[in-house]
Design an enzyme around this catalytic site. Structure first.
Site, mmCIF file in Angstrom:
data_model
loop_
_atom_site.group_PDB
_atom_site.id
_atom_site.type_symbol
_atom_site.label_atom_id
_atom_site.label_comp_id
_atom_site.label_asym_id
_atom_site.label_seq_id
_atom_site.Cartn_x
_atom_site.Cartn_y
_atom_site.Cartn_z
ATOM 1 N N HIS A 260 32.274 35.222 39.587
ATOM 2 C CA HIS A 260 32.955 34.381 40.569
ATOM 3 C C HIS A 260 34.292 34.984 40.984
ATOM 4 O O HIS A 260 34.952 34.463 41.851
ATOM 5 C CB HIS A 260 33.196 33.035 39.904
ATOM 6 C CG HIS A 260 33.552 33.297 38.470
ATOM 7 N ND1 HIS A 260 32.571 33.473 37.507
ATOM 8 C CD2 HIS A 260 34.714 33.574 37.879
ATOM 9 C CE1 HIS A 260 33.178 33.783 36.360
ATOM 10 N NE2 HIS A 260 34.453 33.866 36.565
ATOM 11 N N CYS A 261 34.722 36.050 40.310
ATOM 12 C CA CYS A 261 36.076 36.562 40.574
ATOM 13 C C CYS A 261 36.047 37.955 41.183
ATOM 14 O O CYS A 261 36.381 38.157 42.341
ATOM 15 C CB CYS A 261 36.866 36.656 39.270
ATOM 16 S SG CYS A 261 36.860 35.203 38.285
ATOM 17 N N ILE A 262 35.631 38.935 40.348
ATOM 18 C CA ILE A 262 35.864 40.333 40.700
ATOM 19 C C ILE A 262 35.232 40.748 42.017
ATOM 20 O O ILE A 262 35.907 41.336 42.865
ATOM 21 C CB ILE A 262 35.406 41.241 39.538
ATOM 22 C CG1 ILE A 262 36.073 40.811 38.229
ATOM 23 C CG2 ILE A 262 35.735 42.694 39.854
ATOM 24 C CD1 ILE A 262 37.565 40.730 38.273
#
Ligand code: SAJ
Length: 427
Positions: A260-262
């Site tokens: 969900h981030c990188i």
């Protein structure tokens, strides 16, 4: 300023639930709010749905949980922890943030401190959150109600770093708001709370730290594709470079970058800068390289099957791992899903096994998954897959192993000595 005694947490996912439980443990009256009734029901029956949160923490918390956003009228502070995904076309989607702000704005009382923890690009607080908050609350931000940004820094599955001990940064548009937010987080988190010069700086910190990781992974992924052709073992080279005691941070090649981030966060900066006349060519190229790794992994499989004179079509292939990260059960943006789709498209006779996501699996044990497969592809580095040995594969008649996370690279020679074609990513 120490008037904050009660907090509402909006969004009870892998970010919101841990901070709700921690704030409650630190003595705040906490109301956890989520639109998903299934989450609220699970919490009501003392069941955690977050891998890093034990049921025990739910049983013992004094926090209450509800779907009713009007409850924010009862609290002194509201912390927004909703997702900030991107669309399939990699366009940032602020829908959940707008939804959360719209849900609370009509009900927050005067002098409420609102903190956005969701990962957002510079400009979102000033250009999206504040206008919406003022329009729907009829209150002036900075005067009647307060706003700050404290980007979340959760690392799912990490046994060492958790919501209570990871340093944070905080940004706001006024000293009053900044001091309020810093004081609040100092009471919740036992780590450094660094005040930033502006709210935009705080927004930029999270995007920069995760873009940093994304480009470094892209760097080793490009090296992996190059060294595959050059016949150089990249992981050994990285181990060598890592002996340098400064200025080198090892990252590792793999079948892709998920979560969900990188893979998501850089697109928030790419889009915002594009709209302001600057093209982040480097960030975009890095994402393109990472997004090409599932295809590269399937090409390695095709190459290996060619060595035994087999096509992809109708060949029995086992895909191990659907999660984006080792030892967690989260398929968001997972490259394993792309690999699966490519194998389905190639009409492979596909078996899937991930101990953490049974819903994605076609079988429920590693042995069953391996039985009779011609080729095995590891897409997630779950610990269970580290038990795979050449003799286990030989016993199952497996001829090819594509190690998409290089977790079995130490057995490369042993596989070869057992006539199993072993190919890793860049090794
Ligand atoms: N990956 C590689 N090579 C690497 C490291 C990761 O291919 O060298 C892949 C992983 O397999 C995964 C993806 O990248 O598919 C992301 O991995 P991650 O370890 O970064 O895990 P995340 O997405 O949970 O990242 C979180 C992030 N935390 C926040 O955004 C708050 C990130 O900032 C952390 O750096 C990361 O945890 C961490 O350090 O583990």
């Amino acid at each position: 300023m120490s008037s904050i005694k009660s907090i509402a947490i909006i969004g009870l996912g892998y970010v919101g639930l841990p901070i709700a439980l921690l704030a409650s443990k630190k003595g705040f009256n906490v109301i956890g709010i989520d639109t998903d009734i299934k989450k609220i029901k699970s919490l009501a029956s003392n069941k955690s749905y977050i891998g890093d949160v034990a049921d025990d923490e739910i049983i013992h918390t004094k926090a209450s949980f509800t779907t009713d956003a009007t409850k924010v009228s009862e609290v002194d502070a509201v912390i927004i922890c909703v997702p900030t995904p991107v669309s399939a076309e990699k366009i940032p989607d602020l829908g959940p943030v707008r939804g959360a702000v719209s849900a609370i704005a009509p009900h927050i009382k005067k002098e409420t401190l609102v903190v956005v923890e969701s990962t957002i690009n510079p400009g979102v607080c000033d250009e999206v959150v504040i206008p919406l908050l003022e329009k729907l609350s009829g209150k002036k931000v900075g005067i009647d109600v307060y706003l700050a940004h404290c980007p979340e820094r959760i690392n799912p599955g990490d046994p060492k770093w958790n919501v209570s001990n990871i340093n944070r940064v905080v940004g706001a548009n006024s000293k009053l708001e900044l001091d309020m937010a810093v004081e609040l987080y100092k009471k919740i988190i036992d780590a450094e709370i660094k005040p930033m010069g502006t709210i935009k700086e705080a927004e930029a910190v999270k995007i920069v730290e995760n873009s940093f990781r994304n480009i470094n992974i892209a760097f080793v992924n490009e090296l992996a594709m190059s060294f595959h052709k050059l016949g150089i073992n990249l992981e050994n080279v990285i181990d060598g470079a890592a002996t340098k005691p400064f200025a080198f941070i090892p990252h590792h090649p793999g079948c892709g970058v998920g979560g969900h981030c990188i893979p998501v966060d850089p697109y928030y900066l790419i889009e915002y800068a594009h709209n302001h006349g600057f093209e982040h060519e480097f960030l975009r190229l890095a994402s393109n390289i990472n997004e090409s790794m599932p295809r590269f992994t399937v090409d390695l499989l095709i190459e290996a099957l060619n060595e035994v004179g087999l096509p992809l079509k109708d060949t029995k292939v086992t895909l191990l791992g659907m999660s984006y990260k080792a030892n967690v059960g989260d398929g968001r943006e997972s490259p394993a899903h792309v690999i699966r789709d490519l194998l389905v498209e190639a009409e492979t006779n596909l078996t899937i096994y991930d101990p953490y996501t049974p819903e994605d699996s076609t079988t429920n044990s590693l042995n069953e998954a391996l039985a009779g497969a011609t080729a095995v592809v590891i897409a997630t580095g779950h610990d269970e897959f580290k038990n795979i040995t050449p003799s286990l594969l030989k016993k199952n008649g497996n001829l090819v192993l594509i190690d998409g996370r290089n977790i079995l690279r130490s057995q490369k020679e042993a596989f070869k000595n057992n006539s199993i074609i072993y190919t890793g990513i860049g090794i």
